[in-house]
Motif scaffolding. Structure first.
Motif, mmCIF file in Angstrom:
data_model
loop_
_atom_site.group_PDB
_atom_site.id
_atom_site.type_symbol
_atom_site.label_atom_id
_atom_site.label_comp_id
_atom_site.label_asym_id
_atom_site.label_seq_id
_atom_site.Cartn_x
_atom_site.Cartn_y
_atom_site.Cartn_z
ATOM 1 N N THR A 74 0.852 -1.190 0.000
ATOM 2 C CA THR A 74 0.000 0.000 0.000
ATOM 3 C C THR A 74 0.887 1.239 0.000
ATOM 4 N N SER A 105 3.364 7.917 2.681
ATOM 5 C CA SER A 105 3.455 6.673 3.461
ATOM 6 C C SER A 105 3.445 5.476 2.519
ATOM 7 N N ASN A 107 3.708 0.868 2.740
ATOM 8 C CA ASN A 107 3.773 -0.304 3.617
ATOM 9 C C ASN A 107 3.723 -1.567 2.770
ATOM 10 N N GLY A 109 3.362 -5.685 3.481
ATOM 11 C CA GLY A 109 3.072 -6.623 4.558
ATOM 12 C C GLY A 109 2.927 -8.044 4.050
ATOM 13 N N ASN A 292 5.836 -6.644 8.452
ATOM 14 C CA ASN A 292 5.545 -5.420 7.717
ATOM 15 C C ASN A 292 6.793 -4.547 7.678
ATOM 16 N N TYR A 293 6.906 -3.784 6.642
ATOM 17 C CA TYR A 293 7.918 -2.734 6.584
ATOM 18 C C TYR A 293 7.191 -1.466 6.163
ATOM 19 N N ALA A 294 7.271 -0.425 7.047
ATOM 20 C CA ALA A 294 6.490 0.789 6.831
ATOM 21 C C ALA A 294 7.416 1.997 6.686
ATOM 22 N N TYR A 295 6.962 2.957 5.925
ATOM 23 C CA TYR A 295 7.674 4.227 5.746
ATOM 24 C C TYR A 295 6.640 5.344 5.798
ATOM 25 N N ASN A 296 6.908 6.384 6.656
ATOM 26 C CA ASN A 296 6.001 7.520 6.783
ATOM 27 C C ASN A 296 6.825 8.806 6.838
ATOM 28 N N PHE A 311 10.409 4.958 9.638
ATOM 29 C CA PHE A 311 10.480 3.779 8.769
ATOM 30 C C PHE A 311 11.109 2.641 9.554
ATOM 31 N N PRO A 313 10.837 -2.105 10.107
ATOM 32 C CA PRO A 313 10.016 -3.316 10.051
ATOM 33 C C PRO A 313 9.340 -3.603 11.383
ATOM 34 N N ASN A 314 8.305 -4.459 11.280
ATOM 35 C CA ASN A 314 7.739 -5.102 12.463
ATOM 36 C C ASN A 314 7.256 -6.481 12.047
#
Length: 443
Positions: A74, A105, A107, A109, A292-296, A311, A313-314
């Motif tokens: 996403t 943003s 993501n 997952g 997940n790896y997210a970037y905001n 940014f 991972p989780n």
């Protein structure tokens, strides 16, 4: 005397009307193999079953069984504008008109169910059985269509032979009528004999007309099955040959191994067992791995923060287990197990039914073969009797009534012989279908 002469114009009109009707039907000589090949290529229902098979093949994947992870990506970019007026506790403040805030943003997952009570393996097994079932469905309908084509084809061939028999009888009746008419002209016959000969000739003419109509109906039915122009005439090039050499023990073994309907039911039983396994899997906990790896990133013209960026991972492990839902999963699993047991009973019942059908068809096949031999002897005897009767009738030693009886005996003997041949061939085709050997016999 003119009252006893035929209305030849009426028969000419009938002849040309039927000749015109015949011209509307395009002539086509076709073998049984030609017709079956055409049906395999053009029959609508066969194409539908083949499409169902393609769908089953497409569905039979590990991913469709739930054995592979889900990966989602996403992303979002947002721009916000607004008027701001802020007052702080230290007495200072700030305000802005059409202040802009932007955010970016993204993501990616991953969710992967690694344990679901082995339901995923049961689903994969079920998809494989559904693919096999779709193949058996195609085979079953192809065999059934080939059986229908062969039955109608040989019936058409026999009816055309019977038409020739009726035409031969009509020629005999026409000759007899002309003989009586000439005899009446010279005074050696009475009007009653002439009229009776005319009635008999017209009766035979009606038989010919009805037989032509029946042949047309069979041609239309054959054309419908093979998806061909309905008005096309079909001239069979194959004749009935009773070549089947069947052994009851071999037939029973082949039907157990190759009967398409029995194979279908056995696959349905295995599919029902898979349903029960899937339902039992719901009684176990579900274990899922996720990551997940997210970037905001955000930028503001007003506010406490002018910009921020996050940014990383989780990941983790998730366990889901239904503690109580009124026993619905347990009841469903038990009911599906009962359904699988019922499918097993259906398989056993169908196997008995197939074996009974094989035995009955075999007995009828033997009986029809014996009947064919008897009727063949009757045809030979009746034809010889008709030749003798014709000579006796010409010299006046045989009455009209006796001659007509002998003539009808010849026609009926030929009709019974053709019907016995067709019945024997039908039983032969039925045995080949039940034992799964029909297509190899056609080709």
């Amino acid at each position: 005397m003119k009252n006893f002469k035929p209305n030849y114009m009426k028969y000419l009109v009938l002849f040309f009307s039927f000749a015109s009707a015949n011209m509307a039907f395009s002539q086509s000589e076709m073998s049984l193999q030609d017709l079956v090949n055409t049906a395999l290529e053009q029959n609508y229902n066969i194409q539908i079953f083949k499409n169902n098979q393609r769908q089953a093949v497409n569905s039979n994947t590990a991913g469709n069984a739930g054995m592979l992870p889900d990966v989602d990506l996403t992303g979002e970019y947002r721009v916000s504008q607004g008027n701001s007026n802020q007052q702080f506790f230290n007495g200072e403040g700030q305000s802005a008109t059409n202040a802009t805030s932007t955010s970016l943003s993204g993501n990616i997952g991953v969710n992967w169910v690694v344990f679901d009570g082995l339901a995923m393996f049961a689903r994969k097994e079920q998809l494989e059985k559904l693919e096999l079932l779709s193949k058996e469905d195609v085979r079953f309908y192809i065999e059934q269509t080939a059986f229908d084509v062969a039955q109608t084809y040989y019936r058409l061939a026999q009816e055309k032979k019977l038409l020739e028999s009726f035409r031969t009888s009509l020629r005999v009746s026409q000759t007899r009528y002309e003989f009586e008419d000439r005899a009446f002209d010279v005074g050696s016959s009475n009007g009653l004999d002439v009229q009776q000969a005319l009635v008999d000739r017209n009766t035979d003419s009606s038989l010919v007309l009805n037989q032509k109509a029946q042949i047309r109906e069979l041609e239309i039915e054959l054309n419908r099955i093979i998806n061909r122009e309905l008005t096309s005439a079909i001239t069979p090039t194959d004749t009935i040959e009773l070549t089947g050499d069947f052994n009851l023990v071999n037939l029973m073994e082949e039907s157990r191994a190759n009967n398409a309907e029995l194979n279908q039911q056995q696959l349905l039983e295995l599919i029902a067992l898979s349903d029960a396994k899937i339902a039992r899997g719901l009684l176990f906990p579900e274990v899922e791995l996720f990551g997940n790896y997210a970037y905001n990133k955000q930028e503001n013209e007003v506010g406490f923060l002018s910009s921020s960026r996050q940014f990383g991972p989780n990941f983790g492990l998730r366990i889901r287990f239904n503690l109580y839902s009124g026993g619905q999963e347990r009841i469903r699993a038990e009911n599906l197990s009962i359904e699988a047991e019922s499918e097993n009973y259906r398989s056993s019942d169908l196997q008995n039914e197939v074996e009974a059908s094989v035995r009955v068809a075999y007995l009828r096949w033997i009986s029809r073969l014996e009947q064919v031999q008897l009727e063949k002897e009757s045809v030979e005897a009746a034809d010889l009797a008709l030749k003798i009767a014709s000579k006796q009738y010409e010299i006046g030693t045989l009455t009209n009534v006796d001659f007509r009886v002998i003539q009808l005996n010849a026609v009926n003997a030929q009709s019974r012989f053709l019907e016995a041949q067709f019945a024997a061939k039908s039983r032969e085709l039925e045995l080949q279908r039940l034992s799964g050997k029909l297509m190899s016999s056609v080709f």
